[in-house]
Write a protein that holds these residues in place. Sequence first.
Motif, short mmCIF file in Angstrom:
data_model
loop_
_atom_site.label_atom_id
_atom_site.label_comp_id
_atom_site.label_asym_id
_atom_site.label_seq_id
_atom_site.Cartn_x
_atom_site.Cartn_y
_atom_site.Cartn_z
N ALA A 290 46.16 19.49 -0.60
CA ALA A 290 45.75 20.86 -0.32
C ALA A 290 44.22 20.96 -0.31
N ALA A 291 43.57 20.26 -1.25
CA ALA A 291 42.11 20.28 -1.31
C ALA A 291 41.51 19.65 -0.06
N VAL A 292 42.13 18.58 0.42
CA VAL A 292 41.66 17.92 1.64
C VAL A 292 41.77 18.88 2.83
N GLU A 293 42.90 19.57 2.94
CA GLU A 293 43.08 20.50 4.06
C GLU A 293 42.06 21.64 3.98
N ARG A 294 41.83 22.16 2.76
CA ARG A 294 40.83 23.22 2.59
C ARG A 294 39.45 22.75 3.03
N ALA A 295 39.09 21.54 2.60
CA ALA A 295 37.77 21.00 2.93
C ALA A 295 37.62 20.81 4.44
N LEU A 296 38.68 20.29 5.08
CA LEU A 296 38.65 20.10 6.54
C LEU A 296 38.45 21.44 7.24
N ALA A 297 39.12 22.48 6.73
CA ALA A 297 39.03 23.79 7.36
C ALA A 297 37.63 24.38 7.17
N VAL A 298 37.09 24.32 5.95
CA VAL A 298 35.79 24.92 5.68
C VAL A 298 34.68 24.21 6.47
N ALA A 299 34.80 22.89 6.61
CA ALA A 299 33.76 22.13 7.33
C ALA A 299 34.02 22.11 8.83
N ASP A 300 35.05 22.79 9.29
CA ASP A 300 35.38 22.86 10.71
C ASP A 300 35.63 21.46 11.29
N LEU B 245 16.19 28.18 8.82
CA LEU B 245 17.55 28.01 8.33
C LEU B 245 17.60 28.11 6.81
N ALA B 246 16.53 27.63 6.16
CA ALA B 246 16.47 27.71 4.70
C ALA B 246 16.46 29.17 4.25
N VAL B 247 15.70 30.00 4.98
CA VAL B 247 15.65 31.42 4.64
C VAL B 247 17.04 32.06 4.77
N ARG B 248 17.73 31.69 5.87
CA ARG B 248 19.06 32.23 6.10
C ARG B 248 20.07 31.80 5.04
N THR B 249 19.90 30.58 4.54
CA THR B 249 20.94 29.96 3.73
C THR B 249 20.78 30.22 2.23
N CYS B 250 19.52 30.20 1.76
CA CYS B 250 19.34 29.98 0.33
C CYS B 250 19.05 31.27 -0.42
N THR B 251 19.54 31.31 -1.68
CA THR B 251 19.20 32.42 -2.55
C THR B 251 17.83 32.19 -3.17
N ARG B 252 17.49 30.92 -3.38
CA ARG B 252 16.17 30.58 -3.90
C ARG B 252 15.68 29.33 -3.19
N ALA C 121 21.22 18.09 9.66
CA ALA C 121 20.24 17.33 10.42
C ALA C 121 20.69 17.00 11.85
N SER C 122 21.93 16.57 12.05
CA SER C 122 22.31 16.12 13.40
C SER C 122 23.24 17.11 14.09
N LEU C 123 23.19 18.38 13.67
CA LEU C 123 24.15 19.34 14.21
C LEU C 123 23.53 20.23 15.29
N ASP C 124 24.37 20.67 16.23
CA ASP C 124 23.92 21.64 17.22
C ASP C 124 23.81 23.01 16.54
N LEU D 112 24.86 26.76 11.94
CA LEU D 112 25.22 28.04 11.33
C LEU D 112 26.58 27.95 10.64
N ALA D 113 27.51 27.16 11.24
CA ALA D 113 28.82 26.97 10.60
C ALA D 113 28.66 26.28 9.25
N THR D 114 27.70 25.33 9.17
CA THR D 114 27.47 24.65 7.90
C THR D 114 26.86 25.60 6.88
N VAL D 115 25.93 26.47 7.36
CA VAL D 115 25.39 27.49 6.47
C VAL D 115 26.53 28.31 5.87
#
Lengths: 254, 333
Positions: free
Chosen positions: A116-126, A199-206, A166-169, A174-177
Amino acid sequence: MIEARALSAAIGGREVVTQASIAAGPGEIVGLIGPNGAGKTSLLRALLRLVAPTAGQVLLDGADITADPPHRHARAIAYLPQGQTVAWPLTVRRLVALGRAPHRTAWSGLTAADEAAVERALAVADAAEFADRPVTELSGGERARVLLARALAVEAPVLLADEPMASLDPYHQLATVDALKKVAADGAAVIVVLHDLALAVRTCTRLCLMDRGWVVAEGAPEAVLTDANLAAVYRVAVRRGAGGDFAIGRRLDT
Amino acid sequence: MMAVGRPLGVAGVLLAALLAVMAASLLVGDAALAPGDVLGALLGTGDPRHVFIVQDIRLPRILLGALVGASLGLSGAAVQGLLRNPLADPGVVGISASAGLGAVVALYYGIAASFALAVPLFAILFSLAATAVLAWLAGRDASVLTLILAGVAISSLAGALISLAMNLSPNPFLLSDIVLWLLGSLANRSATEVVLAGPFMAAGWALLLAAARHLPALTLGEEAAASLGVDLRRLRLQVIVGAALSVGASVAVSGIVGFVGLVAPHLARPFVGYDPGRLLVPSALGGALLVVAADLLVRSGQGAAELKLGVVTALLGAPFFLWLVIHTRRTMR
């Protein structure tokens, strides 16, 4: 909650991290930024004790783990290294299932909870769409998503990610964010090394800005990414737009 | 989701094939024995000469072949898993040659004559040194090029020292002994060799099989593996000592039988989904099958001189190695 207190680390006798302090609590995404060679990856590796700290402390939920080897805390800290190579053409699902290794006992197979954890991880990481393909047949960007899923599958309370975009379109950046935000929203503490400041501004709380091994600024994104800091550390000027957005303008030393 | 039963299925098929080839091998030899005679002799009944031929000549040789093959196949798979590299055969990277040097030292200085365990012990000690050097190099820079070049260097050094020992040999009989032994053969082996090498091999197998569950995480590299709970120092030590024990003991009793540790894992890999942990048992069984089958081939040949087993495996294995190098070139760094 993971915390470094005045942590120093050296590689081959040369100090690469000097008295760095950084902390991330549940729900936080702390962005580790700085120019090439600032010591960002080295700080992550020191937090993991993959390089032995020469001074200072690493604390996990308040307990001192500075002297512990990395494998001791595999369930608590998930690590996504930068530019990983995959040695064997495992299927994506089997590769992601490696993230469950810390939870498994000697000779047991994958439990229903592991799967179940594997399936969740696959889904979240697209990455679910290529779950049954050999990982060596994927493109660089697809592989990056699979490796993110592998780190997410650990479902550890702390995630340290080294340049996961780093190597993403742009779409998958944004999906990784969003994936990191979901992990944090589920209660994990995330420290992520980033090069793209917008991207750092979009992603991070600090944000935590490093330069030549030192943490030179730390705090809310707008407090760290001041013109003065960017000029001093990155040697660039920025153009600012509405809503905190900004773009790199020009080099300052030419 | 994953075909969990499949590695067991592969192992079952390989085990059945191994037992079949071992049985067939019992029927072949210089003395023409009917299958009934062989079965009787195996059970200890029948003509005492037949009992002697089957129990003291054929059976030890076949058993030893299976033990040597399993050791080489298992070590090859484990070392490849540790070094994340399909070209890391014990022979190619110089472990076998170093074990050969150890055995030659024991033979040359006459230590073996006074102390039978000296040959396996020296072989194990020298292969331990070679494997440690390789693992140390792999820890610093795991590129294929570094490993293969280091293997070439270690093999060449071991070969040069073996040549030196032969060059200085005061006694032509000792010289031909060493040369024939180095070619790799199971001819004229008895239960003594099985008893001599068996315990070292078993200890090596236990160490390697215990390492199996940590090898898959190494697919992601050493740092990711460490973050997944793998104690790298312990794993390296386990595989090094395990491979040195089993390869060293094998070389001590059979000379250098090359390429089994390269071919067996490669053939088994697709059947276990390329999982370096699940590969170990099928690879051991495949290695045993290859060596027993090659020895059967050697023994059934009609001619003045029996071909040496090591010559046959090298003739078949070296072209395979070349093909593998070309085939994996695109993934090599």
